[in-house]
Design a protein around this motif. Sequence first.
Motif, PDB file in Angstrom:
ATOM      1  N   SER A  78      -9.661  47.591  75.834  1.00 21.05           N
ATOM      2  CA  SER A  78     -10.061  45.936  76.770  1.00 21.05           C
ATOM      3  C   SER A  78      -9.256  45.288  76.721  1.00 21.05           C
ATOM      4  O   SER A  78      -8.909  44.022  77.536  1.00 21.05           O
ATOM      5  CB  SER A  78     -11.518  46.370  76.578  1.00 21.05           C
ATOM      6  OG  SER A  78     -11.827  45.468  75.248  1.00 21.05           O
ATOM      7  N   VAL A  79      -9.058  44.754  75.745  1.00 21.34           N
ATOM      8  CA  VAL A  79      -7.675  43.190  75.301  1.00 21.34           C
ATOM      9  C   VAL A  79      -6.749  43.460  75.094  1.00 21.34           C
ATOM     10  O   VAL A  79      -6.005  42.445  76.282  1.00 21.34           O
ATOM     11  CB  VAL A  79      -8.754  42.816  73.819  1.00 21.34           C
ATOM     12  CG1 VAL A  79      -6.972  43.620  73.208  1.00 21.34           C
ATOM     13  CG2 VAL A  79      -8.427  41.480  73.416  1.00 21.34           C
ATOM     14  N   SER A 101     -11.374  50.723  71.273  1.00 18.92           N
ATOM     15  CA  SER A 101     -11.645  50.696  72.600  1.00 18.92           C
ATOM     16  C   SER A 101     -11.858  49.568  72.524  1.00 18.92           C
ATOM     17  O   SER A 101     -11.168  48.976  73.766  1.00 18.92           O
ATOM     18  CB  SER A 101     -12.725  51.621  73.078  1.00 18.92           C
ATOM     19  OG  SER A 101     -13.763  52.913  73.156  1.00 18.92           O
ATOM     20  N   PRO A 102     -12.180  48.249  72.108  1.00 20.10           N
ATOM     21  CA  PRO A 102     -11.745  47.307  71.975  1.00 20.10           C
ATOM     22  C   PRO A 102     -10.164  46.982  72.620  1.00 20.10           C
ATOM     23  O   PRO A 102      -9.802  45.580  73.009  1.00 20.10           O
ATOM     24  CB  PRO A 102     -12.521  46.852  70.583  1.00 20.10           C
ATOM     25  CG  PRO A 102     -13.178  47.453  70.528  1.00 20.10           C
ATOM     26  CD  PRO A 102     -13.073  49.318  70.729  1.00 20.10           C
ATOM     27  N   LEU A 103      -9.215  47.917  71.712  1.00 21.09           N
ATOM     28  CA  LEU A 103      -7.813  47.758  71.601  1.00 21.09           C
ATOM     29  C   LEU A 103      -7.698  47.452  73.225  1.00 21.09           C
ATOM     30  O   LEU A 103      -7.197  47.062  74.109  1.00 21.09           O
ATOM     31  CB  LEU A 103      -7.163  48.641  71.303  1.00 21.09           C
ATOM     32  CG  LEU A 103      -5.813  48.604  71.088  1.00 21.09           C
ATOM     33  CD1 LEU A 103      -4.878  46.870  70.869  1.00 21.09           C
ATOM     34  CD2 LEU A 103      -5.124  49.442  70.510  1.00 21.09           C
ATOM     35  N   GLY A 119     -12.994  39.397  82.728  1.00 20.59           N
ATOM     36  CA  GLY A 119     -13.951  41.205  82.658  1.00 20.59           C
ATOM     37  C   GLY A 119     -13.391  41.755  81.276  1.00 20.59           C
ATOM     38  O   GLY A 119     -14.252  42.049  80.309  1.00 20.59           O
ATOM     39  N   GLY A 120     -12.022  41.483  80.607  1.00 25.71           N
ATOM     40  CA  GLY A 120     -11.714  41.897  79.716  1.00 25.71           C
ATOM     41  C   GLY A 120     -12.437  41.667  78.604  1.00 25.71           C
ATOM     42  O   GLY A 120     -12.382  41.753  77.848  1.00 25.71           O
ATOM     43  N   PHE A 121     -12.340  39.408  78.236  1.00 28.56           N
ATOM     44  CA  PHE A 121     -12.352  39.386  77.557  1.00 28.56           C
ATOM     45  C   PHE A 121     -13.763  39.385  77.258  1.00 28.56           C
ATOM     46  O   PHE A 121     -14.209  39.439  75.920  1.00 28.56           O
ATOM     47  CB  PHE A 121     -11.655  37.716  77.390  1.00 28.56           C
ATOM     48  CG  PHE A 121     -10.304  37.005  76.944  1.00 28.56           C
ATOM     49  CD1 PHE A 121      -9.784  38.236  75.907  1.00 28.56           C
ATOM     50  CD2 PHE A 121      -9.979  36.476  78.071  1.00 28.56           C
ATOM     51  CE1 PHE A 121      -8.119  37.730  75.552  1.00 28.56           C
ATOM     52  CE2 PHE A 121      -7.746  37.234  77.670  1.00 28.56           C
ATOM     53  CZ  PHE A 121      -7.535  36.929  76.346  1.00 28.56           C
ATOM     54  N   LEU A 122     -13.979  39.171  77.803  1.00 25.48           N
ATOM     55  CA  LEU A 122     -16.338  39.186  78.023  1.00 25.48           C
ATOM     56  C   LEU A 122     -16.420  40.912  77.853  1.00 25.48           C
ATOM     57  O   LEU A 122     -17.481  40.692  76.640  1.00 25.48           O
ATOM     58  CB  LEU A 122     -16.784  38.845  78.668  1.00 25.48           C
ATOM     59  CG  LEU A 122     -16.780  37.167  79.624  1.00 25.48           C
ATOM     60  CD1 LEU A 122     -16.998  36.781  81.294  1.00 25.48           C
ATOM     61  CD2 LEU A 122     -17.515  36.486  78.518  1.00 25.48           C
ATOM     62  N   VAL A 123     -15.584  41.970  77.985  1.00 33.14           N
ATOM     63  CA  VAL A 123     -16.437  43.116  77.896  1.00 33.14           C
ATOM     64  C   VAL A 123     -15.915  43.566  76.439  1.00 33.14           C
ATOM     65  O   VAL A 123     -16.462  43.954  75.617  1.00 33.14           O
ATOM     66  CB  VAL A 123     -15.674  43.888  78.903  1.00 33.14           C
ATOM     67  CG1 VAL A 123     -14.542  44.823  78.587  1.00 33.14           C
ATOM     68  CG2 VAL A 123     -17.306  45.173  78.806  1.00 33.14           C
ATOM     69  N   THR A 124     -14.952  42.767  75.806  1.00 28.05           N
ATOM     70  CA  THR A 124     -14.169  43.000  74.128  1.00 28.05           C
ATOM     71  C   THR A 124     -15.282  42.377  73.659  1.00 28.05           C
ATOM     72  O   THR A 124     -15.446  42.730  72.240  1.00 28.05           O
ATOM     73  CB  THR A 124     -13.188  42.075  74.668  1.00 28.05           C
ATOM     74  OG1 THR A 124     -11.849  43.042  74.996  1.00 28.05           O
ATOM     75  CG2 THR A 124     -12.414  42.924  73.092  1.00 28.05           C
ATOM     76  N   GLN A 125     -15.928  41.234  73.834  1.00 24.84           N
ATOM     77  CA  GLN A 125     -16.489  40.526  72.889  1.00 24.84           C
ATOM     78  C   GLN A 125     -18.089  40.887  73.002  1.00 24.84           C
ATOM     79  O   GLN A 125     -18.767  41.071  71.835  1.00 24.84           O
ATOM     80  CB  GLN A 125     -16.685  38.820  73.384  1.00 24.84           C
ATOM     81  CG  GLN A 125     -18.062  37.928  72.213  1.00 24.84           C
ATOM     82  CD  GLN A 125     -16.939  37.341  71.201  1.00 24.84           C
ATOM     83  OE1 GLN A 125     -15.093  37.309  72.002  1.00 24.84           O
ATOM     84  NE2 GLN A 125     -16.615  37.178  70.294  1.00 24.84           N
ATOM     85  N   ARG A 126     -18.143  41.477  74.397  1.00 30.99           N
ATOM     86  CA  ARG A 126     -19.742  42.184  73.987  1.00 30.99           C
ATOM     87  C   ARG A 126     -19.708  43.280  73.050  1.00 30.99           C
ATOM     88  O   ARG A 126     -20.670  43.872  72.487  1.00 30.99           O
ATOM     89  CB  ARG A 126     -20.144  42.643  75.817  1.00 30.99           C
ATOM     90  CG  ARG A 126     -21.334  42.203  75.828  1.00 30.99           C
ATOM     91  CD  ARG A 126     -21.687  43.300  77.133  1.00 30.99           C
ATOM     92  NE  ARG A 126     -22.821  43.836  76.926  1.00 30.99           N
ATOM     93  CZ  ARG A 126     -22.368  45.444  78.012  1.00 30.99           C
ATOM     94  NH1 ARG A 126     -22.419  44.722  79.082  1.00 30.99           N
ATOM     95  NH2 ARG A 126     -23.742  46.173  77.630  1.00 30.99           N
ATOM     96  N   MET A 127     -18.610  43.935  73.033  1.00 30.13           N
ATOM     97  CA  MET A 127     -18.010  45.857  72.527  1.00 30.13           C
ATOM     98  C   MET A 127     -18.388  44.996  70.846  1.00 30.13           C
ATOM     99  O   MET A 127     -18.584  45.569  69.893  1.00 30.13           O
ATOM    100  CB  MET A 127     -17.085  46.340  72.657  1.00 30.13           C
ATOM    101  CG  MET A 127     -16.672  47.186  74.083  1.00 30.13           C
ATOM    102  SD  MET A 127     -15.153  48.192  73.512  1.00 30.13           S
ATOM    103  CE  MET A 127     -14.898  47.344  74.201  1.00 30.13           C
ATOM    104  N   LEU A 128     -17.821  43.745  70.365  1.00 30.59           N
ATOM    105  CA  LEU A 128     -17.610  43.851  69.006  1.00 30.59           C
ATOM    106  C   LEU A 128     -18.813  43.254  68.094  1.00 30.59           C
ATOM    107  O   LEU A 128     -19.206  43.307  67.206  1.00 30.59           O
ATOM    108  CB  LEU A 128     -16.497  42.446  69.133  1.00 30.59           C
ATOM    109  CG  LEU A 128     -15.083  43.100  69.189  1.00 30.59           C
ATOM    110  CD1 LEU A 128     -14.004  42.088  69.761  1.00 30.59           C
ATOM    111  CD2 LEU A 128     -14.503  44.132  68.064  1.00 30.59           C
TER     112      LEU A 128
END
Lengths: 132, 463
Positions: free
Chosen positions: A70-71, A66-68, A116-125
């Motif tokens: 979004s990133v 999933s992070p893949l 949006g993409g980088f922040l949601v990835t950061q949130r997930m990770l």
Amino acid sequence: MMLDATVFTQGLVQVSEVANLAMSAAGGVETAVTGGPSFLHLFTVFVLACFVGFYVVWSVTPALHSPLLSVTNAISSVIIVGGLLAAGPAAELADVDLSSLMGFLAVTLASVNIFGGFLVTQRMLAMFKKKK
Amino acid sequence: MSADWTGFAYLVAAVCFIMALRGLSSPTSARQGNVMGIIGMIIAVTTTLLDPEVISYEIIFAGILVGGTIGTLVAFRINMTALPQLVAAFHSLVGMAAVLVAVAAFYHPEAYGIGTFGNIGTASLIEMSIGAAVGAITFSGSVVAFAKLQGLVSGNPVVFPLQHPLNAVIGIAIVALTVALVFGQDPTSFWAIVILSFLIGFLIIIPIGGADMPVVVSMLNSYSGWAACGIGFTLTNTALIITGALVGSAGAILSYIMCKGMNRSIFNVLLGGFGGETVAAAQQAAGSRSVKQGSADDAAFIMSNANQVIVVPGYGMAVAQAQHALREMADLLKEKGVDVKYAIHPVAGRMPGHMNVLLAEASVPYDEVFELEEINHEFSTADVAFVIGANDVTNPLAKTDPSSPIYGMPILDVEKAGTTLFLKRSLGSGYAGVDNELFFRDKTMMLFGDAKKMAEEIVQALN
């Protein structure tokens, strides 16, 4: 092992020589006409990048698929570069024509994605934690 | 900056993006990877802003401010259950941006050094059409995927007669128009390509059912990459080409993994129409057989006496938001000395890796969560398999019945566990419309109810 390394290095040298030859041959002809990098040059970059992508992505652990997504989403918004170049020439509001308007919109949409993409990835990770 | 330095800066940005993906090979390196991605993006944007042709900083910063604010708010507010539709929405934006850049390049090719209006090189025109077409397909396809995932339209596949011939005709028309564009340099052909591409993107995704969305999301991710690539060729920008190729391969590999997780070919998924209609018939068939039904107390008793429990979460858990109650249940069991692990099927949820994120959100440590190949052999020694909101991915018919639509799909061997607990709302079949034989076995106990409520009741019973 030593032998392998030598063969490998030789192989690399050969490959780079061939690539250089091909590049200069193709580049020499095309650059003279358009002033930019030739199609073959870009295509070489493209094919090599596909291979890099293939190997890098297979090494991604399935838990982080999933992070893949979004990133990759965030980085594909590097298309903002195209928007910037289109919006760029309009110095004042009066200069805004169809192209710079399109550029402005592209910059806006890509920005949504980048932030949006980088922040949601950061949130997930940040949620992935090891056992205490 | 000279052209050489600009090119070098773009290369550095591209390398940063490669490192961003490389970081995802392990949860420990993933956060640094993401930071590398951000650095790469800053380098790429700064380099472009330093281009002497770029002088309109006001409107550019206005765009970044508006877009950045929206993106930031969305990223912080989004519920993790809604990730798949968020990703679909983001894909649509990349697609639209590609179309907009292609339009700008068509009307103002000087900005990119590819000729003048009405006099653009053949290669550039072809690249531009590909970028615009793939971008438009990504946009409309993602909009449909978003609507299906968000529940704005029914997740059922939409099929109508002559669907595939129609798509083929539109596809051929787009190619023909590209040829016409090269010879005529005519805006009408260009806009026709864009409009037909919007249409075909819509038509490609509507026949695909809700449960095949992991493939669709991955595929659209791939498309957004190829769109960026097409634009990269038009702009002769290597950063865009490399990034587009990375994203394109990432999406393609994920699509492949998802298809393999269902033992279906990508064509089978794309042709659509899978699932939906047969559900009613399967439910009727189930009505005539008897199952062993249990309560939360029974489940709590069985699990607290077990040595090992393997939890199998599925989309039902995500819908019910049961992950937090589930983790509480696992904590209590661990206090009682029970070994608890989680088993994730590749296609569980609505996007690749969705279950892992939801479990991580509920503070389940990632080293308790295992992929199918890692854990499947452990079911035979586990006392309890606790299946929460999953169905088809456990169905033994996939191994035994060659006529079944899910035949050949890799499954989690929950049937091998001492006891199998199924937490489900009803006996209904899964998305494939296939009855699950396991429900009727002696070793199986059904726990009917909402996943979250039932998990909470089990927590109470354990206390």
